[in-house]
Enzyme design. Structure first.
Site, PDB file in Angstrom:
ATOM      1  N   PHE A 140       0.846  -1.256   0.181  1.00  0.00           N
ATOM      2  CA  PHE A 140       0.279   0.033   0.005  1.00  0.00           C
ATOM      3  C   PHE A 140       1.043   1.118   0.107  1.00  0.00           C
ATOM      4  CE2 PHE A 140      -2.323   3.675   1.689  1.00  0.00           C
ATOM      5  CZ  PHE A 140      -3.432   3.540   0.712  1.00  0.00           C
ATOM      6  N   ASP A 225       9.165   2.976   2.255  1.00  0.00           N
ATOM      7  CA  ASP A 225       7.823   3.641   2.564  1.00  0.00           C
ATOM      8  C   ASP A 225       7.873   3.564   4.013  1.00  0.00           C
ATOM      9  OD1 ASP A 225       5.561   4.713   2.985  1.00  0.00           O
ATOM     10  OD2 ASP A 225       4.626   3.985   1.258  1.00  0.00           O
ATOM     11  N   LYS A 254       2.231  11.463   7.366  1.00  0.00           N
ATOM     12  CA  LYS A 254       1.185  10.800   8.520  1.00  0.00           C
ATOM     13  C   LYS A 254       1.779  11.541   9.836  1.00  0.00           C
ATOM     14  CE  LYS A 254      -1.499   7.204   6.698  1.00  0.00           C
ATOM     15  NZ  LYS A 254      -0.882   5.950   5.870  1.00  0.00           N
TER      16      LYS A 254
HETATM   17  C1  LIG Z   1      -1.070   6.003   4.316  1.00  0.00           C
HETATM   18  C2  LIG Z   1       0.028   5.491   3.559  1.00  0.00           C
HETATM   19  C3  LIG Z   1       0.408   6.039   2.191  1.00  0.00           C
HETATM   20  C4  LIG Z   1      -0.383   7.274   1.611  1.00  0.00           C
HETATM   21  O1  LIG Z   1      -0.409   8.348   2.496  1.00  0.00           O
HETATM   22  P1  LIG Z   1      -1.563   9.559   2.165  1.00  0.00           P
HETATM   23  O2  LIG Z   1      -1.182  10.604   3.131  1.00  0.00           O
HETATM   24  O3  LIG Z   1      -2.828   8.757   2.450  1.00  0.00           O
HETATM   25  O4  LIG Z   1      -1.382   9.877   0.722  1.00  0.00           O
HETATM   26  C5  LIG Z   1       1.531   5.740   1.598  1.00  0.00           C
HETATM   27  N1  LIG Z   1       2.232   4.544   2.123  1.00  0.00           N
HETATM   28  C6  LIG Z   1       1.777   3.976   3.226  1.00  0.00           C
HETATM   29  C7  LIG Z   1       2.674   3.091   4.012  1.00  0.00           C
HETATM   30  C8  LIG Z   1       0.762   4.318   4.065  1.00  0.00           C
HETATM   31  O5  LIG Z   1       0.607   3.794   5.231  1.00  0.00           O
END
Ligand SMILES: *Cc1c(COP(=O)(O)O)cnc(C)c1O
Length: 399
Positions: A140, A225, A254
């Site tokens: 994700f 990520d 986040k």
């Molecule tokens: C939430 C998330 C994203 C995307 O972040 P947004 O601010 O919603 O665009 C990307 N990678 C990971 C691992 C995430 O948990």
């Protein structure tokens, strides 16, 4: 207005791209949130780990108010007095050399994709438009078109094509698969240290270390990520520290703002971000003074208030307690720091959603992921007695 009225209006006027629990929240403080009917809940989702510092942290709130009264947005056509200090403090905390600020997590991912392609052509010598990026199944990384194109979740992709090419997906946790997938055109491997949205999937011990070696050996950029795993969630500042490695590019978002504002960043060594020249990438709001002031304070309290150490110790305690639950529908309890999941056997009556609904009635907000998994990820300020309180309810929900 009552809960039902809010829901009715929301359903009538809003797009239905989420299926939230039927709770309408109006106040938050630390690990707690309150709904419009006055009920109090323990937040075990933390906005997908965006409020690691706890809801409405007073110091971050003050930093936001102060900066909002000074200067909020200049665009990057001019400089502002918060950006330089944000860069410096973030680099010091994460041992990075360069930062590129964006807003959402998905934008940080898109930025990384652009940068590693450029690096591939201009530095590695890959033929133009041939760059390949390797990703993992069940990843994700966000919701933009380029990103969903390499998602393996049918629901995220269906009817949204055509997609961006140049991506290849391999099984998560399998270092051999990475080695086999690399070609002379491979510019990067992008992976989550723990797959959060997939249901808190933890790779085998040594995986990241092996991945680091393979990337170095093949001159492939390692992108971690850490948008969900970073900033204390797993009991370390960055999850890469659990295996003593350093990525070439690290993506954070986040909790970078403690939930006050969308702030994300690409952290890098010199080699990759150093290639960007004026005009090649940007964002109107990226690096704005309000975002920088909020993020600086959000990082500061994470350290100063020992939230990362607390995530490690309270995470272990919570995990150990959850493992004691004796219920035949539980397949596995797993986690690192305060990123924890209970996976149910497929076919369990009502699935994870039913447990979440039960917990909500008892004052705990959790969200199911992929039908059979319940995630527990409270703000990092949770205490032992809070967890003991929660465990009483969780045991009842599994009764
Ligand atoms: C939430 C998330 C994203 C995307 O972040 P947004 O601010 O919603 O665009 C990307 N990678 C990971 C691992 C995430 O948990």
């Amino acid at each position: 207005m009552k809960t039902e009225e809010y829901i009715e209006i929301e359903n009538k006027f809003g797009a239905h791209n989420y299926k939230p629990l039927d709770v309408v929240l109006s106040k938050g403080e630390g690990i707690w949130v309150w709904d419009v009917d006055g009920n109090k809940y323990l937040d075990c989702l933390s906005a997908y780990s965006a409020v690691n510092q706890g809801h409405c942290h007073p110091k971050i709130r003050q930093a936001m108010i102060d900066q909002a009264g000074q200067l909020t947005l200049t665009s990057r056509a001019f400089r502002n007095d918060q950006l330089a200090l944000f860069y410096k403090e973030l680099c010091e905390l994460t041992e990075s050399h360069k930062v590129l600020p964006m807003n959402s997590g998905a934008e940080a991912v898109e930025t990384a994709i652009k940068c590693v392609r450029k690096w591939g052509y201009e530095s590695k010598g890959v033929e133009h438009d041939k760059a390949e990026i390797i990703v993992c199944d069940n990843n994700f990384h966000g919701r933009t078109l380029a990103i969903i194109g390499f998602s393996s979740d049918e629901n995220s992709r269906k009817s949204f094509g055509p997609f961006v090419s140049g991506f290849k997906s391999i099984p998560f946790g399998d270092a051999k698969a990475l080695e086999d997938a690399i070609t002379p055109n491979t510019v990067a491997f992008m992976v989550e240290p723990i797959q959060g949205e997939a249901g808190v999937i933890i790779p085998p011990v040594g995986y990241l270390k092996k991945v680091r070696e393979i990337c170095t050996k093949n001159n492939v950029v390692l992108i971690l990520d850490e948008i969900q795993t970073g900033l204390g969630r797993t009991g370390k500042m960055l999850a890469e520290e659990h295996e003593g490695i350093q990525a070439d590019l690290t993506l954070i978002g986040k909790a970078l703002s403690g939930g006050f504002y969308p702030v994300s960043a690409v952290l890098s060594n010199e080699a990759v971000l150093g290639l960007l020249k004026p005009g090649q990438h940007g964002s109107t709001f990226g690096g704005n003074p309000l975002a920088c002031a909020v993020a600086r304070e959000a990082l500061k309290v994470l350290k100063e208030e020992n939230m990362i150490e607390n995530a490690a110790s309270m995470g272990q305690f919570f995990l150990d307690e959850l493992k004691k639950i004796d219920n035949p529908s539980i397949k596995e309890v797993r986690g690192r720091g305060l990123m924890i999941a209970i996976e149910l056997f497929e076919g369990t009556q009502g699935g994870a959603r039913a447990i979440c609904e039960k917990l909500m009635k008892m004052g705990i907000l959790c969200k199911e992921t992929h039908t059979w998994t319940i995630r527990f990820a409270p703000p990092l300020v949770i205490t032992k007695s809070d967890i003991e309180w929660a465990m009483e309810k969780i045991k009842i929900a599994f009764n």
